[in-house]
Scaffold this motif. Sequence first.
Motif: not given
Length: 190
Positions: A99, A105-108, A131-132
């Motif tokens: 992000c 690094h999650d929910e991109l 990211c979200s």
Amino acid sequence: MTAHFRHQYVSPQACPALVLNADYRPLSYYPLSLWGWQDAIKAVVLDRVNIVSEYDKTVKSPSFEMRLPSVVSLKEYVRPARQPAFTRFNVFLRDRFTCQYCGAHDELTFDHVIPRSKGGATTWENVVAACSPCNLRKGDRLPLDAHMTPAQTPYQPSVVDLHRNGRRFPPNYLHDSWMDYLYWDSVLEP
């Protein structure tokens, strides 16, 4: 070794072949240029590739037996694309799956730095990985209004940029016979 290599049969997912261009560079680092063993054998039979290295496994038919190729090189050079395609995956790769607002690094997903509603285009120079939660927090605002500036200014990467970034994310499985070809331009340590 993975479980696939312990079985006596060869499954379609096992024994992929690393595909090199005629200059012995991988066609792609990320995703890594791999063919399933069936495609590799078909290319060998059609005389489109040279076998550079082989697995210990063989495939057999009533009239044919061959060791499975682990590395193949194309007989004819394929000119790499000059500019990478503008895709969601390539935006993530350019931004190293990070992000650009918080470093997650999650929910991109991706974010238009200048929102489309404010005239922003869907281009390399205006889209970043986000990211979200950051994407929702920024919403439809300009970076200064949201107090959210991307870590790096978005840019159109070259194929070399994406290959360099791709080498930072190796696949889960790398066969020993591939190693001499994957990092051919690395500086060797004495």
